[in-house]
Design a protein around this motif. Structure first.
Motif, PDB file in Angstrom:
ATOM      1  N   LEU A 140       6.124 -16.153  47.759  1.00 45.79           N
ATOM      2  CA  LEU A 140       5.143 -17.174  47.201  1.00 45.79           C
ATOM      3  C   LEU A 140       4.011 -16.612  46.737  1.00 45.79           C
ATOM      4  CD1 LEU A 140       7.626 -19.582  49.160  1.00 45.79           C
ATOM      5  CD2 LEU A 140       7.571 -18.784  46.690  1.00 45.79           C
ATOM      6  N   LEU A 141       3.374 -17.932  46.189  1.00 42.03           N
ATOM      7  CA  LEU A 141       1.526 -17.578  46.707  1.00 42.03           C
ATOM      8  C   LEU A 141       1.393 -18.624  47.720  1.00 42.03           C
ATOM      9  CD1 LEU A 141       0.226 -19.225  43.622  1.00 42.03           C
ATOM     10  CD2 LEU A 141       0.306 -17.365  44.569  1.00 42.03           C
ATOM     11  N   ARG A 199      -4.855 -20.702  41.167  1.00 44.57           N
ATOM     12  CA  ARG A 199      -3.175 -20.076  41.024  1.00 44.57           C
ATOM     13  C   ARG A 199      -3.612 -18.450  40.538  1.00 44.57           C
ATOM     14  NH1 ARG A 199       1.315 -21.544  42.257  1.00 44.57           N
ATOM     15  NH2 ARG A 199       3.087 -20.346  40.618  1.00 44.57           N
ATOM     16  N   THR A 200      -4.339 -18.859  39.827  1.00 46.00           N
ATOM     17  CA  THR A 200      -4.470 -17.564  38.190  1.00 46.00           C
ATOM     18  C   THR A 200      -4.554 -16.032  38.955  1.00 46.00           C
ATOM     19  OG1 THR A 200      -4.429 -18.561  36.217  1.00 46.00           O
ATOM     20  CG2 THR A 200      -5.214 -16.458  36.144  1.00 46.00           C
ATOM     21  N   ARG A 201      -5.748 -16.265  40.353  1.00 48.79           N
ATOM     22  CA  ARG A 201      -6.989 -15.410  40.494  1.00 48.79           C
ATOM     23  C   ARG A 201      -5.846 -16.010  41.823  1.00 48.79           C
ATOM     24  NH1 ARG A 201     -12.525 -15.657  43.500  1.00 48.79           N
ATOM     25  NH2 ARG A 201     -13.046 -13.835  44.401  1.00 48.79           N
ATOM     26  N   ALA A 202      -5.646 -15.739  42.421  1.00 53.39           N
ATOM     27  CA  ALA A 202      -4.700 -15.757  43.643  1.00 53.39           C
ATOM     28  C   ALA A 202      -2.718 -15.106  42.721  1.00 53.39           C
ATOM     29  CB  ALA A 202      -4.217 -17.170  44.027  1.00 53.39           C
ATOM     30  N   GLU A 203      -2.376 -15.355  42.077  1.00 52.61           N
ATOM     31  CA  GLU A 203      -1.729 -14.230  41.469  1.00 52.61           C
ATOM     32  C   GLU A 203      -1.684 -12.955  41.078  1.00 52.61           C
ATOM     33  OE1 GLU A 203       1.328 -18.185  39.082  1.00 52.61           O
ATOM     34  OE2 GLU A 203      -0.015 -16.635  38.078  1.00 52.61           O
ATOM     35  N   GLY A 204      -2.798 -13.007  40.656  1.00 56.41           N
ATOM     36  CA  GLY A 204      -3.848 -11.615  40.249  1.00 56.41           C
ATOM     37  C   GLY A 204      -3.898 -10.539  41.836  1.00 56.41           C
ATOM     38  N   SER A 205      -3.882 -11.703  42.529  1.00 62.44           N
ATOM     39  CA  SER A 205      -4.298 -10.710  43.632  1.00 62.44           C
ATOM     40  C   SER A 205      -2.760  -9.716  44.180  1.00 62.44           C
ATOM     41  CB  SER A 205      -4.747 -11.749  44.604  1.00 62.44           C
ATOM     42  OG  SER A 205      -3.555 -12.154  45.283  1.00 62.44           O
ATOM     43  N   PHE A 206      -1.923 -10.120  43.618  1.00 66.26           N
ATOM     44  CA  PHE A 206      -0.970  -9.329  43.763  1.00 66.26           C
ATOM     45  C   PHE A 206      -0.811  -8.296  43.874  1.00 66.26           C
ATOM     46  CE2 PHE A 206       0.667 -13.198  45.803  1.00 66.26           C
ATOM     47  CZ  PHE A 206       1.786 -13.744  45.782  1.00 66.26           C
ATOM     48  N   ARG A 262       5.407  -7.687  41.234  1.00 65.57           N
ATOM     49  CA  ARG A 262       4.365  -7.489  40.469  1.00 65.57           C
ATOM     50  C   ARG A 262       5.055  -9.229  39.518  1.00 65.57           C
ATOM     51  NH1 ARG A 262       4.119  -2.332  40.455  1.00 65.57           N
ATOM     52  NH2 ARG A 262       6.248  -2.059  40.108  1.00 65.57           N
ATOM     53  N   ALA A 263       6.715  -8.868  40.048  1.00 61.84           N
ATOM     54  CA  ALA A 263       6.908 -10.388  39.254  1.00 61.84           C
ATOM     55  C   ALA A 263       6.225 -11.442  39.922  1.00 61.84           C
ATOM     56  CB  ALA A 263       8.107 -10.381  39.585  1.00 61.84           C
ATOM     57  N   ALA A 264       5.663 -11.638  40.863  1.00 59.22           N
ATOM     58  CA  ALA A 264       4.908 -12.735  41.907  1.00 59.22           C
ATOM     59  C   ALA A 264       4.058 -13.012  40.965  1.00 59.22           C
ATOM     60  CB  ALA A 264       5.020 -13.034  42.164  1.00 59.22           C
ATOM     61  N   ALA A 265       3.315 -11.937  40.546  1.00 58.25           N
ATOM     62  CA  ALA A 265       1.898 -11.902  39.506  1.00 58.25           C
ATOM     63  C   ALA A 265       1.438 -12.405  37.951  1.00 58.25           C
ATOM     64  CB  ALA A 265       1.077 -10.839  39.546  1.00 58.25           C
ATOM     65  N   GLY A 266       3.258 -12.561  37.897  1.00 57.46           N
ATOM     66  CA  GLY A 266       3.005 -13.038  35.996  1.00 57.46           C
ATOM     67  C   GLY A 266       3.095 -12.433  35.440  1.00 57.46           C
TER      68      GLY A 266
END
Length: 55
Positions: free
Chosen positions: A8-9, A16-23, A51-55
């Motif tokens: 999870l974030l 959110r977009t930037r945080a998901e990208g950080s995964f 990678r799945a969590a990154a969307g």
């Protein structure tokens, strides 16, 4: 990020977009295991989960 029943974030993630990208950074070297400050470790397939969590 936090590891619980899923990755999870963190609760303090602002963009959110930037945080998901950080995964993607931790997933890049294709780790088999990932450990988190909060929650338990991912014992297998960590890269795919990140990678799945990154969307």
């Amino acid at each position: 990020m936090a590891g619980a029943d899923e990755v999870l974030l963190g609760v303090l993630a602002v963009g959110r977009t930037r945080a998901e990208g950080s995964f993607r950074g931790p997933a890049a070297p294709a780790p088999a295991v990932a450990c988190f400050d909060h929650g338990g470790p991912l014992g297998t397939g960590a890269a795919a989960v990140l990678r799945a969590a990154a969307g």
